[in-house]
Design a protein around this motif. Structure first.
Motif, PDB file in Angstrom:
ATOM      1  N   ARG A  72       0.013 -14.028 -16.159  1.00  0.00           N
ATOM      2  CA  ARG A  72       1.322 -13.567 -15.703  1.00  0.00           C
ATOM      3  C   ARG A  72       1.315 -12.151 -15.126  1.00  0.00           C
ATOM      4  N   VAL A  73       0.403 -11.305 -15.570  1.00  0.00           N
ATOM      5  CA  VAL A  73       0.332  -9.930 -15.054  1.00  0.00           C
ATOM      6  C   VAL A  73      -0.875  -9.813 -14.137  1.00  0.00           C
ATOM      7  N   GLY A  74      -0.701  -9.154 -12.995  1.00  0.00           N
ATOM      8  CA  GLY A  74      -1.782  -9.055 -12.030  1.00  0.00           C
ATOM      9  C   GLY A  74      -2.016  -7.638 -11.553  1.00  0.00           C
ATOM     10  N   CYS A  75      -2.628  -7.531 -10.383  1.00  0.00           N
ATOM     11  CA  CYS A  75      -2.968  -6.231  -9.787  1.00  0.00           C
ATOM     12  C   CYS A  75      -1.792  -5.760  -8.933  1.00  0.00           C
ATOM     13  N   SER A  76      -1.007  -4.852  -9.466  1.00  0.00           N
ATOM     14  CA  SER A  76       0.234  -4.420  -8.818  1.00  0.00           C
ATOM     15  C   SER A  76       0.349  -2.911  -8.735  1.00  0.00           C
ATOM     16  N   SER A  77      -0.778  -2.228  -8.637  1.00  0.00           N
ATOM     17  CA  SER A  77      -0.731  -0.765  -8.647  1.00  0.00           C
ATOM     18  C   SER A  77       0.096  -0.212  -7.492  1.00  0.00           C
ATOM     19  N   HIS A  78       0.159  -0.951  -6.374  1.00  0.00           N
ATOM     20  CA  HIS A  78       0.935  -0.481  -5.228  1.00  0.00           C
ATOM     21  C   HIS A  78       2.446  -0.577  -5.460  1.00  0.00           C
ATOM     22  N   HIS A  79       2.852  -1.133  -6.600  1.00  0.00           N
ATOM     23  CA  HIS A  79       4.275  -1.225  -6.950  1.00  0.00           C
ATOM     24  C   HIS A  79       4.659  -0.263  -8.083  1.00  0.00           C
ATOM     25  N   LEU A  80       3.716   0.511  -8.576  1.00  0.00           N
ATOM     26  CA  LEU A  80       3.969   1.314  -9.776  1.00  0.00           C
ATOM     27  C   LEU A  80       4.990   2.431  -9.580  1.00  0.00           C
ATOM     28  N   ALA A  81       5.341   2.752  -8.346  1.00  0.00           N
ATOM     29  CA  ALA A  81       6.397   3.742  -8.119  1.00  0.00           C
ATOM     30  C   ALA A  81       7.759   3.205  -8.538  1.00  0.00           C
ATOM     31  N   PHE A  82       7.861   1.884  -8.731  1.00  0.00           N
ATOM     32  CA  PHE A  82       9.126   1.241  -9.089  1.00  0.00           C
ATOM     33  C   PHE A  82       9.120   0.882 -10.575  1.00  0.00           C
ATOM     34  N   PRO A  83      10.132   1.313 -11.335  1.00  0.00           N
ATOM     35  CA  PRO A  83      10.165   1.107 -12.782  1.00  0.00           C
ATOM     36  C   PRO A  83      10.047  -0.359 -13.199  1.00  0.00           C
ATOM     37  N   ALA A 196      18.442  -5.396   3.221  1.00  0.00           N
ATOM     38  CA  ALA A 196      17.249  -5.564   4.039  1.00  0.00           C
ATOM     39  C   ALA A 196      16.216  -4.505   3.689  1.00  0.00           C
ATOM     40  N   GLY A 197      14.971  -4.868   3.860  1.00  0.00           N
ATOM     41  CA  GLY A 197      13.869  -3.922   3.674  1.00  0.00           C
ATOM     42  C   GLY A 197      13.144  -3.707   4.980  1.00  0.00           C
ATOM     43  N   ARG A 198      11.855  -3.485   4.901  1.00  0.00           N
ATOM     44  CA  ARG A 198      11.029  -3.316   6.093  1.00  0.00           C
ATOM     45  C   ARG A 198      10.893  -4.676   6.783  1.00  0.00           C
ATOM     46  N   LEU A 199      11.338  -4.782   8.036  1.00  0.00           N
ATOM     47  CA  LEU A 199      11.310  -6.048   8.751  1.00  0.00           C
ATOM     48  C   LEU A 199       9.986  -6.241   9.486  1.00  0.00           C
ATOM     49  N   GLY A 200       9.570  -7.496   9.593  1.00  0.00           N
ATOM     50  CA  GLY A 200       8.339  -7.841  10.287  1.00  0.00           C
ATOM     51  C   GLY A 200       7.130  -7.751   9.372  1.00  0.00           C
ATOM     52  N   LEU A 201       6.109  -8.537   9.707  1.00  0.00           N
ATOM     53  CA  LEU A 201       4.877  -8.495   8.920  1.00  0.00           C
ATOM     54  C   LEU A 201       4.172  -7.160   9.142  1.00  0.00           C
ATOM     55  N   SER A 203       1.471  -4.343   9.872  1.00  0.00           N
ATOM     56  CA  SER A 203       0.264  -4.214  10.681  1.00  0.00           C
ATOM     57  C   SER A 203      -0.907  -3.859   9.760  1.00  0.00           C
ATOM     58  N   GLN A 204      -2.119  -3.888  10.307  1.00  0.00           N
ATOM     59  CA  GLN A 204      -3.283  -3.514   9.518  1.00  0.00           C
ATOM     60  C   GLN A 204      -3.161  -2.066   9.040  1.00  0.00           C
ATOM     61  N   GLY A 205      -2.640  -1.188   9.921  1.00  0.00           N
ATOM     62  CA  GLY A 205      -2.444   0.206   9.538  1.00  0.00           C
ATOM     63  C   GLY A 205      -1.435   0.352   8.419  1.00  0.00           C
ATOM     64  N   ASP A 206      -0.346  -0.429   8.488  1.00  0.00           N
ATOM     65  CA  ASP A 206       0.667  -0.398   7.431  1.00  0.00           C
ATOM     66  C   ASP A 206       0.086  -0.882   6.102  1.00  0.00           C
ATOM     67  N   LEU A 207      -0.738  -1.936   6.185  1.00  0.00           N
ATOM     68  CA  LEU A 207      -1.357  -2.462   4.970  1.00  0.00           C
ATOM     69  C   LEU A 207      -2.274  -1.422   4.327  1.00  0.00           C
ATOM     70  N   GLU A 208      -3.052  -0.737   5.151  1.00  0.00           N
ATOM     71  CA  GLU A 208      -3.939   0.296   4.618  1.00  0.00           C
ATOM     72  C   GLU A 208      -3.147   1.419   3.977  1.00  0.00           C
ATOM     73  N   LEU A 209      -2.012   1.790   4.598  1.00  0.00           N
ATOM     74  CA  LEU A 209      -1.144   2.811   4.024  1.00  0.00           C
ATOM     75  C   LEU A 209      -0.567   2.344   2.696  1.00  0.00           C
ATOM     76  N   MET A 210      -0.147   1.088   2.637  1.00  0.00           N
ATOM     77  CA  MET A 210       0.419   0.542   1.406  1.00  0.00           C
ATOM     78  C   MET A 210      -0.602   0.535   0.279  1.00  0.00           C
ATOM     79  N   TRP A 211      -1.826   0.059   0.575  1.00  0.00           N
ATOM     80  CA  TRP A 211      -2.852   0.014  -0.468  1.00  0.00           C
ATOM     81  C   TRP A 211      -3.228   1.417  -0.947  1.00  0.00           C
ATOM     82  N   LEU A 215       3.597   0.729  -2.063  1.00  0.00           N
ATOM     83  CA  LEU A 215       4.588   0.036  -1.242  1.00  0.00           C
ATOM     84  C   LEU A 215       5.731   0.948  -0.816  1.00  0.00           C
ATOM     85  N   ALA A 216       6.082   1.899  -1.649  1.00  0.00           N
ATOM     86  CA  ALA A 216       7.182   2.806  -1.312  1.00  0.00           C
ATOM     87  C   ALA A 216       6.907   3.586  -0.033  1.00  0.00           C
ATOM     88  N   ALA A 217       5.640   3.702   0.353  1.00  0.00           N
ATOM     89  CA  ALA A 217       5.287   4.423   1.575  1.00  0.00           C
ATOM     90  C   ALA A 217       5.688   3.659   2.831  1.00  0.00           C
TER      91      ALA A 217
END
Length: 262
Positions: A72-83, A196-201, A203-211, A215-217
């Protein structure tokens, strides 16, 4: 007993499992999820709930299979800015998956199928798959679905086929995830809090920034996409299409162990 509970390993007795494997049930599905933020309108349980539900559909689809308890719990470090988000380190997640696999192989299961309803688990699963395969004895075979791109494309197609707007699919707390929760757990959706949140899939650059920065970035409210227009009908179609995708990929795997599911 809820539909599919007779396929859940945890709801069986030890002797019932022994009888099942002796009778030829040698395939088992391991669903993986996450406990992480899903915007202001969905509970933290979305990915784990989704994995629970998909596990039964996949087991029925491949046939002659049981379902292990969802990780049930996974790798979610990119979400840790959210309580509320709980995240495993990648090596912890791998050790849990390895212990599942070696335990199940010991009891006679020869085909282990792993998937994750949390897309963020896909890269770790891909990296660990060779080691999981090495950890189990022959004739046991471990397969894992790790194609996050195909998953998101499937959601976009499913939303459009069900009458929704595919532009609202972003992959997180969007029209697809909100709709599937309206179908399986409507009581866990706060429809009055849609935004609404960030629209559209991404990009590779966005994914690298997120990782790298979380995600808050790339989305201040933690949503990728837009939940507006969500419905249980769209959700049911998304679930059925993803289940079909998983069954198709797992069915393509060579039982002799010469191919891999990606």
């Amino acid at each position: 007993m809820a539909d599919g509970d007779h396929l859940r390993l945890e709801f069986m007795t030890s002797s019932e499992v022994a009888l099942a494997t002796a009778g030829g049930t040698r395939t088992i599905v391991i669903p993986c999820g996450a406990v992480e933020q899903h915007g202001p309108h969905l509970t933290l349980s979305v990915d784990a709930d989704h994995a629970d539900h998909l596990g039964i559909l996949v087991a029925k689809g491949v046939g002659g299979a049981l379902v292990a308890p969802t990780v049930r719990v996974g790798c979610s470090s990119h979400h840790l800015a959210f309580p509320g988000t709980i995240s495993l380190q990648e090596n912890t997640f791998e050790m849990i998956c390895q212990d599942y696999c070696t335990s199940l192989a010991r009891h006679g299961f020869e085909r282990i199928l792993i998937f994750s309803a949390h897309v963020g688990n896909s890269p770790p699963l891909a990296r660990m798959l060779p080691r999981l395969r090495s950890a189990v004895p022959a004739p046991c075979r471990v397969s894992a679905f790790t194609d996050a791109k195909a998953w998101l494309e499937c959601w976009r197609d499913a939303v459009e086929e069900a009458g929704g707007e595919p532009v609202r699919v972003g992959g997180h707390a969007d029209i697809a995830e909100t709709s599937l929760m309206l179908d399986i757990h409507p009581e866990r959706v706060r429809a009055e809090r849609y935004e609404a949140g960030r629209l559209g899939l991404l990009s590779q650059g966005d994914l690298e920034l997120m990782w790298r920065d979380g995600l808050a970035a790339v989305s201040a409210n933690g949503i990728l996409g837009d939940p507006a227009g969500s419905s249980a009908t769209i959700g049911r179609h998304c679930i059925e299409r993803i289940a079909s995708l998983l069954v198709e990929r797992f069915s393509q795997d060579d039982p002799a162990g010469h191919s891999s599911t990606k």
